[in-house]
Enzyme design. Structure first.
Site, short mmCIF file in Angstrom:
data_model
loop_
_atom_site.label_atom_id
_atom_site.label_comp_id
_atom_site.label_asym_id
_atom_site.label_seq_id
_atom_site.Cartn_x
_atom_site.Cartn_y
_atom_site.Cartn_z
CB SER A 132 -0.90 0.00 1.24
OG SER A 132 -1.51 1.26 1.44
CD GLU A 134 -2.60 5.46 4.04
OE1 GLU A 134 -1.99 5.83 5.06
OE2 GLU A 134 -3.43 6.18 3.45
CE1 TYR A 155 -4.16 -1.91 5.10
CE2 TYR A 155 -3.30 0.24 4.47
CZ TYR A 155 -3.76 -1.02 4.13
OH TYR A 155 -3.82 -1.37 2.80
#
Length: 349
Positions: A132, A134, A155
């Protein structure tokens, strides 16, 4: 006979459903992992349904959980996949702050369980890990495969762990394991708690007279938004290469949440100032201010480049949610690349 067998975790999600359609269209036999629940959660793939006993059945679901190593080994032993697409995770960033241990167990350690099952099987399986954007967090944009990780949520931390485990199994055991570092990608099948769907569903609810206000968090966050069906095509391409590697996938453009709000409301003929309110509950303890992909490696090696950009994406999602609410879509955007797959190739064990 299908020429390959694929196993997809997270098959009931946005990407999993599009990927299942893609692989079936290429002649694959597709197996998916589904968590057992008291209610059905397969609405994104129900249109692929056919009775398991039909001779053309090439789509099979297996109940299980990424927290269960024995189950994972059992499924891989039985189906002997050529390719594994690991998309399953606790994937909501804001929720990960409330459930950090669960997020780590499923999103991080779940990846290790699959990698270890592959290693012990001695099968030459091509493995794709859904990484990801992120993971980059606070790293200055644009971000590419050589950018450092600076995760800003449980996460993102879990995804960094999964990323490095995928690389370590590749380096340590000569396994074909790849990371696809996908930047934000949306569609009409995006989960309803994610900000883009909150916006487009909110617009449909306002136009239908069901709601008056839309409550959002940080409008200044900048994201690189693409279209999910194009991104799953890239996942498949990554596993078709002669050598495994990691790829950043994105459009190379960034827009704020405010931009998404303004474009969506303008398309629907609404004034956001009359309907959008800020709710502090939707802010994260640590924010990621800007994510912007540099997808040059994917463009050069895979020949992949995003075609659906921000304006088209907004129209697709607004039109789709209006149609789902019984309203007449504004344009034809909701039909772009989001056709239903023929009703076939389904089974559940």
């Amino acid at each position: 006979m299908p020429h390959k067998t694929a196993f997809i975790t997270g098959i009931t999600g946005q990407d999993g459903s599009y990927l299942a359609e893609l692989l079936l269209s290429k002649g694959y036999e597709v197996h998916g992992l589904v968590r057992r629940a008291s209610t059905f959660n397969t609405h994104r793939i129900d249109h692929i349904y056919v009775d398991a006993h039909e001779p053309e059945a090439r789509f099979f679901l297996h109940y299980g959980d990424l927290a269960d190593s024995e189950m994972i080994s059992h499924v891989l032993y039985n189906i002997k996949p050529d390719e594994i697409y690991h998309l399953g995770a606790q994937s909501h960033v804001r929720v990960s702050f409330d459930t950090p241990e669960y997020t780590g167990n499923v999103t991080a350690i779940g990846t290790t369980r699959i990698l270890e099952a592959i290693r012990r099987s001695n099968q030459k399986i091509h493995f794709y890990q859904a990484s990801s954007s992120e993971m980059f967090g606070h790293t200055r944009p644009p971000q590419n495969e050589d950018s450092c990780f600076w995760p800003r949520s449980p996460y993102a931390c879990a995804k960094v762990y999964a990323y490095w485990m995928t690389r370590n199994y590749r380096d340590g055991y000569n396994m074909y394991t790849c990371n696809g570092i996908l930047f934000n990608h949306e569609s009409p099948r995006r989960g309803e708690t994610f900000v883009t769907r909150k916006i487009t569903r909110g617009i449909a609810a306002i136009l239908a007279g069901k709601e008056k206000y839309l409550y959002l968090g940080n409008l200044e966050a900048k994201r690189d938004w693409g279209y999910s069906p194009e991104y799953v095509e890239c996942m498949w391409q990554i596993l078709q290469q002669d050598k495994p590697d990691d790829y950043v996938i994105g459009t190379g453009e960034t827009h704020t949440v405010q931009d998404f709000v303004d474009a969506s409301f303008a398309y629907a003929g609404l004034d956001p100032e009359k309907h959008v309110k800020i709710d502090q509950r939707y802010f994260r303890p640590t924010e990621v201010e800007e994510l912007l992909a540099d997808p040059s490696r994917a463009e050069k090696r895979l020949g992949w480049k995003a075609k659906i950009k921000f304006p088209e994406l907004v129209k697709i999602m607004v039109d789709s949610d209006m149609s789902a609410s019984g309203l007449k879509p504004i344009g034809e955007g909701y039909k772009i690349l989001d056709t239903k797959f023929p009703n076939r190739w389904w089974s559940r064990d």
